[in-house]
Design a protein around this motif. Structure first.
Motif, PDB file in Angstrom:
ATOM      1  N   TYR A   1     -15.009  -1.921 -89.835  1.00 47.40           N
ATOM      2  CA  TYR A   1     -13.893  -1.016 -89.514  1.00 47.40           C
ATOM      3  C   TYR A   1     -12.661  -1.868 -89.252  1.00 47.40           C
ATOM      4  O   TYR A   1     -12.761  -2.950 -88.674  1.00 47.40           O
ATOM      5  CB  TYR A   1     -14.238  -0.200 -88.265  1.00 47.40           C
ATOM      6  CG  TYR A   1     -13.060   0.551 -87.680  1.00 47.40           C
ATOM      7  CD1 TYR A   1     -12.602   1.728 -88.271  1.00 47.40           C
ATOM      8  CD2 TYR A   1     -12.396   0.076 -86.550  1.00 47.40           C
ATOM      9  CE1 TYR A   1     -11.510   2.405 -87.744  1.00 47.40           C
ATOM     10  CE2 TYR A   1     -11.317   0.754 -86.018  1.00 47.40           C
ATOM     11  CZ  TYR A   1     -10.880   1.920 -86.612  1.00 47.40           C
ATOM     12  OH  TYR A   1      -9.801   2.599 -86.103  1.00 47.40           O
ATOM     13  N   ASP A   2     -11.511  -1.377 -89.668  1.00 46.72           N
ATOM     14  CA  ASP A   2     -10.259  -2.055 -89.316  1.00 46.72           C
ATOM     15  C   ASP A   2      -9.123  -1.044 -89.264  1.00 46.72           C
ATOM     16  O   ASP A   2      -9.194   0.032 -89.873  1.00 46.72           O
ATOM     17  CB  ASP A   2      -9.920  -3.156 -90.326  1.00 46.72           C
ATOM     18  CG  ASP A   2      -8.865  -4.127 -89.782  1.00 46.72           C
ATOM     19  OD1 ASP A   2      -8.782  -4.308 -88.553  1.00 46.72           O
ATOM     20  OD2 ASP A   2      -8.115  -4.694 -90.587  1.00 46.72           O
ATOM     21  N   VAL A   3      -8.114  -1.404 -88.529  1.00 47.18           N
ATOM     22  CA  VAL A   3      -6.913  -0.577 -88.430  1.00 47.18           C
ATOM     23  C   VAL A   3      -5.709  -1.505 -88.330  1.00 47.18           C
ATOM     24  O   VAL A   3      -5.804  -2.577 -87.743  1.00 47.18           O
ATOM     25  CB  VAL A   3      -6.996   0.375 -87.204  1.00 47.18           C
ATOM     26  CG1 VAL A   3      -7.198  -0.382 -85.912  1.00 47.18           C
ATOM     27  CG2 VAL A   3      -5.772   1.265 -87.106  1.00 47.18           C
ATOM     28  N   HIS A   4      -4.623  -1.115 -88.982  1.00 51.66           N
ATOM     29  CA  HIS A   4      -3.366  -1.838 -88.811  1.00 51.66           C
ATOM     30  C   HIS A   4      -2.228  -0.840 -88.613  1.00 51.66           C
ATOM     31  O   HIS A   4      -2.250   0.260 -89.161  1.00 51.66           O
ATOM     32  CB  HIS A   4      -3.054  -2.740 -90.013  1.00 51.66           C
ATOM     33  CG  HIS A   4      -3.773  -4.047 -89.942  1.00 51.66           C
ATOM     34  ND1 HIS A   4      -3.330  -5.106 -89.179  1.00 51.66           N
ATOM     35  CD2 HIS A   4      -4.923  -4.453 -90.518  1.00 51.66           C
ATOM     36  CE1 HIS A   4      -4.191  -6.113 -89.308  1.00 51.66           C
ATOM     37  NE2 HIS A   4      -5.164  -5.751 -90.105  1.00 51.66           N
ATOM     38  N   ARG A   5      -1.270  -1.293 -87.807  1.00 47.03           N
ATOM     39  CA  ARG A   5      -0.086  -0.490 -87.541  1.00 47.03           C
ATOM     40  C   ARG A   5       0.823  -0.506 -88.767  1.00 47.03           C
ATOM     41  O   ARG A   5       0.890  -1.490 -89.504  1.00 47.03           O
ATOM     42  CB  ARG A   5       0.643  -1.065 -86.320  1.00 47.03           C
ATOM     43  CG  ARG A   5       1.710  -0.179 -85.758  1.00 47.03           C
ATOM     44  CD  ARG A   5       1.752  -0.218 -84.221  1.00 47.03           C
ATOM     45  NE  ARG A   5       1.385  -1.494 -83.643  1.00 47.03           N
ATOM     46  CZ  ARG A   5       2.277  -2.416 -83.242  1.00 47.03           C
ATOM     47  NH1 ARG A   5       3.565  -2.212 -83.406  1.00 47.03           N
ATOM     48  NH2 ARG A   5       1.870  -3.523 -82.678  1.00 47.03           N
TER      49      ARG A   5
ATOM     50  N   ILE B   1      -9.763  -4.555 -97.193  1.00 42.98           N
ATOM     51  CA  ILE B   1     -10.513  -5.809 -97.375  1.00 42.98           C
ATOM     52  C   ILE B   1     -11.064  -6.299 -96.041  1.00 42.98           C
ATOM     53  O   ILE B   1     -12.188  -6.803 -95.983  1.00 42.98           O
ATOM     54  CB  ILE B   1      -9.647  -6.889 -98.054  1.00 42.98           C
ATOM     55  CG1 ILE B   1      -9.473  -6.539 -99.541  1.00 42.98           C
ATOM     56  CG2 ILE B   1     -10.265  -8.274 -97.903  1.00 42.98           C
ATOM     57  CD1 ILE B   1      -8.724  -7.586-100.356  1.00 42.98           C
ATOM     58  N   HIS B   2     -10.311  -6.126 -94.967  1.00 41.03           N
ATOM     59  CA  HIS B   2     -10.810  -6.575 -93.662  1.00 41.03           C
ATOM     60  C   HIS B   2     -12.055  -5.789 -93.253  1.00 41.03           C
ATOM     61  O   HIS B   2     -13.027  -6.366 -92.747  1.00 41.03           O
ATOM     62  CB  HIS B   2      -9.720  -6.440 -92.593  1.00 41.03           C
ATOM     63  CG  HIS B   2      -8.523  -7.292 -92.866  1.00 41.03           C
ATOM     64  ND1 HIS B   2      -7.382  -7.252 -92.105  1.00 41.03           N
ATOM     65  CD2 HIS B   2      -8.289  -8.217 -93.836  1.00 41.03           C
ATOM     66  CE1 HIS B   2      -6.495  -8.103 -92.597  1.00 41.03           C
ATOM     67  NE2 HIS B   2      -7.027  -8.699 -93.644  1.00 41.03           N
ATOM     68  N   ALA B   3     -12.039  -4.477 -93.475  1.00 37.90           N
ATOM     69  CA  ALA B   3     -13.226  -3.666 -93.167  1.00 37.90           C
ATOM     70  C   ALA B   3     -14.402  -4.100 -94.045  1.00 37.90           C
ATOM     71  O   ALA B   3     -15.540  -4.200 -93.572  1.00 37.90           O
ATOM     72  CB  ALA B   3     -12.916  -2.184 -93.369  1.00 37.90           C
TER      73      ALA B   3
HETATM   74 MG    MG Z   1      -7.263  -6.543 -89.993  1.00 35.06          MG
END
Ligand code: MG
Length: 158
Positions: free
Chosen positions: A8-12, A42-44
């Motif tokens: 899981y990832d999140v970005h502002r 890609i980070h997730a």
């Molecule tokens: Mg990230």
């Protein structure tokens, strides 16, 4: 031996920054606030891959305090994660990613996103799924404040 992992990832989101998803530059006046290029998908995926192999997480392997990773193309991170998996005897069977983004609409970019990831991973595109959704204007994603991504990956070791 088979293993499954999730990430899981999140970005502002902010005005005037580039928006990268699955290694594709998304045409947008907004982009992601991040130490790297902010490619949440890609980070997730990296965390799903690392999770399946129980090899830690993306933050441990590529610390956001390191200048080496400032503004880095996340395709390089994915390539390094795949190399780590191969070194440990793992191969990817399939991966499935869901991206939650209110705007812009990215559904038309999904085929390019799948090709982009498959090329980095060295997998057939039929093994790589990317799905896009909005959150019906609900929550921080719906207000356009951020983008979330979830991924699952299945690995096999012979
Ligand atoms: Mg990230």
């Amino acid at each position: 031996m088979y293993r499954i992992g999730q990430g899981y990832d999140v970005h502002r989101i902010s005005e005037g920054l580039p928006m990268w998803l699955c290694g594709i530059r998304v045409p947008s006046t907004t982009g992601f606030v991040a130490h790297s290029d902010g490619d949440v998908a890609i980070h997730a995926l990296c965390d799903a891959l690392l999770g399946a192999a129980a090899l830690g997480d993306i933050g441990q392997i590529f610390p956001d305090t390191s200048d080496e990773f400032a503004g880095i193309d996340s395709k390089i991170l994915l390539d390094r994660v795949m190399a780590l998996l191969r070194f440990n005897g793992w191969e990817l069977l399939n991966a499935d990613i869901t991206i939650a983004l209110q705007s812009p609409k990215i559904a038309s970019l999904v085929p390019d996103m799948r090709e982009s990831l498959a090329a980095v991973i060295g997998a057939d595109v039929s093994c790589i799924s990317v799905k896009a959704t909005t959150t019906e204007r609900l929550g921080f994603v719906g207000r356009g404040e951020g983008c979330e991504a979830w991924a699952v990956a299945m690995l096999r070791k012979k």
